[in-house]
Design a protein around this motif. Structure first.
Motif, PDB file in Angstrom:
ATOM      1  N   GLN A 100      -4.502 -10.351  10.294  1.00 33.59           N
ATOM      2  CA  GLN A 100      -4.717 -10.556   9.274  1.00 33.59           C
ATOM      3  C   GLN A 100      -2.970  -9.941   8.405  1.00 33.59           C
ATOM      4  O   GLN A 100      -3.159 -10.792   7.489  1.00 33.59           O
ATOM      5  N   ILE A 101      -3.146  -8.679   9.000  1.00 34.69           N
ATOM      6  CA  ILE A 101      -1.616  -8.207   8.400  1.00 34.69           C
ATOM      7  C   ILE A 101      -0.469  -8.928   8.948  1.00 34.69           C
ATOM      8  O   ILE A 101       0.225  -9.783   6.799  1.00 34.69           O
ATOM      9  N   ILE A 102      -0.609  -9.842   9.812  1.00 33.49           N
ATOM     10  CA  ILE A 102       0.424 -10.761  10.236  1.00 33.49           C
ATOM     11  C   ILE A 102       0.228 -12.078   8.319  1.00 33.49           C
ATOM     12  O   ILE A 102       1.757 -12.452   8.223  1.00 33.49           O
ATOM     13  N   ALA A 103      -0.860 -12.462   8.654  1.00 34.21           N
ATOM     14  CA  ALA A 103      -0.637 -13.621   8.520  1.00 34.21           C
ATOM     15  C   ALA A 103      -0.238 -13.471   6.592  1.00 34.21           C
ATOM     16  O   ALA A 103       0.236 -13.997   5.840  1.00 34.21           O
ATOM     17  N   ALA A 104      -0.849 -12.304   5.789  1.00 36.57           N
ATOM     18  CA  ALA A 104      -0.726 -11.889   4.856  1.00 36.57           C
ATOM     19  C   ALA A 104       0.788 -11.837   4.505  1.00 36.57           C
ATOM     20  O   ALA A 104       1.111 -12.353   3.997  1.00 36.57           O
ATOM     21  N   GLY A 105       0.738 -10.929   5.847  1.00 37.74           N
ATOM     22  CA  GLY A 105       2.464  -9.996   5.054  1.00 37.74           C
ATOM     23  C   GLY A 105       3.619 -12.166   5.360  1.00 37.74           C
ATOM     24  O   GLY A 105       4.658 -12.165   3.979  1.00 37.74           O
ATOM     25  N   PHE A 139       8.417  -5.877  -9.526  1.00 35.00           N
ATOM     26  CA  PHE A 139       7.358  -7.028  -9.282  1.00 35.00           C
ATOM     27  C   PHE A 139       7.153  -8.195  -8.152  1.00 35.00           C
ATOM     28  O   PHE A 139       6.455  -8.132  -7.410  1.00 35.00           O
ATOM     29  N   MET A 140       8.252  -7.803  -7.162  1.00 36.49           N
ATOM     30  CA  MET A 140       8.460  -9.088  -6.395  1.00 36.49           C
ATOM     31  C   MET A 140       7.531  -8.504  -5.159  1.00 36.49           C
ATOM     32  O   MET A 140       5.962  -9.002  -4.585  1.00 36.49           O
ATOM     33  N   VAL A 141       7.694  -7.103  -4.870  1.00 37.64           N
ATOM     34  CA  VAL A 141       7.607  -6.162  -3.962  1.00 37.64           C
ATOM     35  C   VAL A 141       5.980  -6.027  -3.931  1.00 37.64           C
ATOM     36  O   VAL A 141       5.494  -6.150  -2.762  1.00 37.64           O
ATOM     37  N   ALA A 142       5.287  -5.309  -5.318  1.00 34.53           N
ATOM     38  CA  ALA A 142       4.205  -5.301  -5.837  1.00 34.53           C
ATOM     39  C   ALA A 142       2.984  -6.581  -5.527  1.00 34.53           C
ATOM     40  O   ALA A 142       2.217  -6.261  -5.025  1.00 34.53           O
ATOM     41  N   VAL A 143       4.064  -8.036  -6.023  1.00 31.93           N
ATOM     42  CA  VAL A 143       3.161  -8.748  -5.952  1.00 31.93           C
ATOM     43  C   VAL A 143       2.710  -8.976  -4.293  1.00 31.93           C
ATOM     44  O   VAL A 143       1.895  -9.541  -3.832  1.00 31.93           O
ATOM     45  N   ALA A 144       3.401  -8.930  -3.167  1.00 36.48           N
ATOM     46  CA  ALA A 144       3.148  -9.014  -2.022  1.00 36.48           C
ATOM     47  C   ALA A 144       2.311  -8.124  -1.111  1.00 36.48           C
ATOM     48  O   ALA A 144       1.605  -8.894  -0.378  1.00 36.48           O
ATOM     49  N   ALA A 145       2.628  -6.630  -1.700  1.00 36.03           N
ATOM     50  CA  ALA A 145       1.962  -5.919  -1.315  1.00 36.03           C
ATOM     51  C   ALA A 145       0.599  -5.836  -1.784  1.00 36.03           C
ATOM     52  O   ALA A 145      -0.630  -6.114  -0.727  1.00 36.03           O
ATOM     53  N   GLN A 146      -0.330  -6.434  -2.898  1.00 37.48           N
ATOM     54  CA  GLN A 146      -0.627  -7.071  -3.680  1.00 37.48           C
ATOM     55  C   GLN A 146      -2.048  -8.342  -2.448  1.00 37.48           C
ATOM     56  O   GLN A 146      -2.850  -8.001  -2.368  1.00 37.48           O
ATOM     57  N   LEU A 147      -1.354  -8.969  -2.276  1.00 35.48           N
ATOM     58  CA  LEU A 147      -1.729 -10.233  -1.476  1.00 35.48           C
ATOM     59  C   LEU A 147      -2.142 -10.200   0.060  1.00 35.48           C
ATOM     60  O   LEU A 147      -3.030 -10.118   0.517  1.00 35.48           O
ATOM     61  N   VAL A 148      -1.185  -8.926   0.573  1.00 38.15           N
ATOM     62  CA  VAL A 148      -1.792  -7.946   2.043  1.00 38.15           C
ATOM     63  C   VAL A 148      -3.163  -7.644   2.094  1.00 38.15           C
ATOM     64  O   VAL A 148      -3.748  -7.268   2.564  1.00 38.15           O
ATOM     65  N   TYR A 208      -8.426   3.905   0.350  1.00 44.74           N
ATOM     66  CA  TYR A 208      -7.152   4.961  -0.234  1.00 44.74           C
ATOM     67  C   TYR A 208      -6.555   4.336  -0.728  1.00 44.74           C
ATOM     68  O   TYR A 208      -5.600   3.806  -2.018  1.00 44.74           O
ATOM     69  N   LEU A 209      -5.979   3.357   0.428  1.00 41.58           N
ATOM     70  CA  LEU A 209      -4.947   2.053   0.497  1.00 41.58           C
ATOM     71  C   LEU A 209      -4.790   1.436  -0.803  1.00 41.58           C
ATOM     72  O   LEU A 209      -3.287   0.953  -1.172  1.00 41.58           O
ATOM     73  N   GLY A 210      -5.862   0.537  -0.900  1.00 47.55           N
ATOM     74  CA  GLY A 210      -6.005  -0.487  -1.780  1.00 47.55           C
ATOM     75  C   GLY A 210      -6.003  -0.233  -3.255  1.00 47.55           C
ATOM     76  O   GLY A 210      -5.525  -0.739  -3.774  1.00 47.55           O
ATOM     77  N   ARG A 211      -6.894   0.911  -3.648  1.00 42.03           N
ATOM     78  CA  ARG A 211      -6.346   0.928  -5.002  1.00 42.03           C
ATOM     79  C   ARG A 211      -4.994   1.453  -5.357  1.00 42.03           C
ATOM     80  O   ARG A 211      -4.392   1.432  -5.951  1.00 42.03           O
ATOM     81  N   THR A 212      -4.320   2.440  -4.464  1.00 41.46           N
ATOM     82  CA  THR A 212      -3.141   2.425  -4.828  1.00 41.46           C
ATOM     83  C   THR A 212      -1.871   1.453  -4.423  1.00 41.46           C
ATOM     84  O   THR A 212      -1.247   1.511  -5.734  1.00 41.46           O
ATOM     85  N   ILE A 213      -2.135   0.678  -3.909  1.00 41.02           N
ATOM     86  CA  ILE A 213      -1.518  -0.845  -3.975  1.00 41.02           C
ATOM     87  C   ILE A 213      -1.680  -1.422  -5.658  1.00 41.02           C
ATOM     88  O   ILE A 213      -0.937  -1.831  -5.670  1.00 41.02           O
ATOM     89  N   ALA A 214      -3.411  -1.359  -5.746  1.00 47.33           N
ATOM     90  CA  ALA A 214      -3.503  -2.098  -7.180  1.00 47.33           C
ATOM     91  C   ALA A 214      -2.955  -1.578  -8.221  1.00 47.33           C
ATOM     92  O   ALA A 214      -2.479  -2.004  -9.165  1.00 47.33           O
ATOM     93  N   PHE A 215      -2.895   0.163  -8.279  1.00 47.27           N
ATOM     94  CA  PHE A 215      -2.320   0.541  -9.109  1.00 47.27           C
ATOM     95  C   PHE A 215      -0.531   0.214  -9.148  1.00 47.27           C
ATOM     96  O   PHE A 215      -0.988   0.365 -10.378  1.00 47.27           O
ATOM     97  N   PHE A 216      -0.275   0.346  -8.748  1.00 46.61           N
ATOM     98  CA  PHE A 216       1.120  -0.037  -8.692  1.00 46.61           C
ATOM     99  C   PHE A 216       1.710  -1.586  -9.241  1.00 46.61           C
ATOM    100  O   PHE A 216       2.370  -1.610  -9.744  1.00 46.61           O
ATOM    101  N   PHE A 217       0.157  -2.663  -8.619  1.00 45.71           N
ATOM    102  CA  PHE A 217       0.809  -4.157  -9.094  1.00 45.71           C
ATOM    103  C   PHE A 217       0.522  -4.202 -10.663  1.00 45.71           C
ATOM    104  O   PHE A 217       1.008  -4.771 -11.329  1.00 45.71           O
ATOM    105  N   THR A 218      -0.906  -3.146 -10.990  1.00 43.79           N
ATOM    106  CA  THR A 218      -1.044  -3.107 -12.405  1.00 43.79           C
ATOM    107  C   THR A 218      -0.265  -2.706 -12.749  1.00 43.79           C
ATOM    108  O   THR A 218       0.644  -3.579 -13.844  1.00 43.79           O
ATOM    109  N   VAL A 219       1.068  -2.027 -13.340  1.00 44.40           N
ATOM    110  CA  VAL A 219       1.791  -1.561 -13.419  1.00 44.40           C
ATOM    111  C   VAL A 219       2.916  -2.378 -13.269  1.00 44.40           C
ATOM    112  O   VAL A 219       3.850  -2.763 -14.394  1.00 44.40           O
ATOM    113  N   ALA A 220       3.413  -2.607 -12.450  1.00 44.35           N
ATOM    114  CA  ALA A 220       4.518  -3.694 -12.051  1.00 44.35           C
ATOM    115  C   ALA A 220       4.125  -4.390 -12.700  1.00 44.35           C
ATOM    116  O   ALA A 220       5.007  -5.298 -13.900  1.00 44.35           O
TER     117      ALA A 220
END
Length: 391
Positions: free
Chosen positions: A39-44, A89-98, A107-119
């Motif tokens: 799943q990570i590879i496909a999302a990546g 912003f591009m990196v945040a979008v990619a990380a949120q999609l994955v 833990y990881l999902g909320r951390t990524i969501a935090f940076f995605f919101t700010v970005a």
């Protein structure tokens, strides 16, 4: 300000120390990568495609800026906005999609969501700032460079930047679970207090923005305001400077300038000349009848004139009054002035050549003897005999 429930915080609340939370985040992330590798590879792959599209969009915007050098036109403004797309912003979008597609741990999902919101909020603020300033420059039609409010655009950019990023900060705090009601109320009360204290300044500021958008005049144009006529030298946030015809600089506040009737002479496509002149009563009726045709021929001899009418308009106290009306098709006042001068000189030259006399105020006095008989109004010259025998 108080934080909201723990469900919106980047990490779950708890009593464990910060280093323990970091260790949990690391271990959960490792476990997630081993259990959801496919799943990570496909999302990546999908995220990489999205990043490539964003990069292509940014390059397209930069190309628009290079191909359209006019900074006040929409292709350049849109290209400039696209060119401001940031890598974070591009990196945040990619990380949120994955994280979303691959079901990342809490833990990881909320951390990524935090940076995605700010970005995301900051990126939208950057785009909004560019578009707002571009709209102002486009509506001003080049005023930001030299013709109008160039000196004021720096302050306008500062105000727009503060407003946009202040809203962005409030949105970020609200999305992170911070109670921003008190902050918004405080900002509102502070804004009202500042507005009341600086009411005159803001009135002139909004008048300057009205000049910017409505464009009743621009720098270098000739205007007439109240009893003042001159050329606009500078338009600031608070006042406008006009160089009068007599040479002095006149400073008028923008609010007062827009509250009264204002005439813009530069935008005249044609100027109408109206002249009244009078000839003496001794002029023969056939000569009077020929005056309009003679004047018309003189006016139409000029290349940029349009004859309207000429004729007798009244019987004055000491003159037979005529009126001449014609237009000069030019926006250059110097050319208008010179054309009008040539027409009047030509009329005077032809009238003098044909013996048509212009009238001026005259008065005749008649003197009567005690018996009512009219006598000469001046004494007889000495030694001059007026008796019948002498004649």
């Amino acid at each position: 300000m108080t934080t909201a429930s723990n469900s919106t915080a980047p990490w779950p609340a708890g009593g464990e120390p910060f280093d323990a939370q970091i260790h949990r985040l690391w271990t959960d992330s490792l476990a997630w990568t081993t259990q959801h590798g496919l799943q990570i590879i496909a999302a990546g792959i999908g995220a990489a495609i999205i990043v490539l599209l964003l990069v292509a969009l940014k390059r397209f915007g930069l190309r628009l800026c290079r191909n359209h050098t006019n900074r006040n036109e929409w292709p350049f403004i849109i290209g400039q906005a696209l060119g401001k797309t940031r890598l974070w912003f591009m990196v945040a979008v990619a990380a949120q999609l994955v994280a979303t597609y691959a079901d990342a741990p809490v833990y990881l999902g909320r951390t990524i969501a935090f940076f995605f919101t700010v970005a995301s909020v900051l990126q939208v603020a950057v785009w909004a700032r560019v578009l707002i300033l571009g709209l102002i420059a486009h509506r001003a039609g080049g005023a930001a460079n030299a013709s109008s409010l160039g000196s004021a655009m720096g302050i306008i950019r500062l105000l727009v930047t503060i407003a946009v990023f202040a809203i962005a900060a409030i949105v970020i705090l609200d999305n992170l679970g911070v109670n921003v009601t008190g902050l918004i109320a405080g900002l509102g009360i502070g804004g009202i207090a500042i507005g009341l204290a600086a009411q005159g300044i803001f009135q002139d500021l909004f008048a300057a923005l009205s000049i910017l958008f409505d464009k009743p005049f621009q720098r270098g144009e000739g205007i007439s305001y109240d009893t003042t006529s001159g050329s606009v030298e500078a338009i600031g946030l608070k006042s406008t400077r006009i160089r009068s015809a007599t040479g002095e600089e006149i400073v008028i506040s923008n609010a007062n300038l827009l509250n009264k009737e204002l005439r813009n002479f530069t935008r005249l496509k044609r100027r109408r000349m109206i002249h009244r002149f009078g000839v003496i009563y001794q002029t023969a009726p056939d000569v009077l009848a020929s005056i309009p045709a003679k004047v018309r021929a003189i006016v139409e001899a000029e290349p940029k004139t349009e004859f309207l009418r000429c004729g007798m308009v009244g019987l004055g106290a000491s003159s037979l009054d005529f009126e001449l009306q014609y237009d000069i098709r030019s926006t250059d006042y110097e050319e208008v002035f010179a054309t009008n001068h040539r027409v009047l000189i030509a009329i005077l030259t032809q009238f003098n050549a044909e013996g048509v006399d212009f009238a001026y105020p005259t008065q005749t006095t008649f003197t009567a003897a005690p018996d009512g008989r009219m006598v000469m109004p001046y004494p007889e010259p000495a030694g001059h005999d007026t008796s019948p025998a002498a004649t």
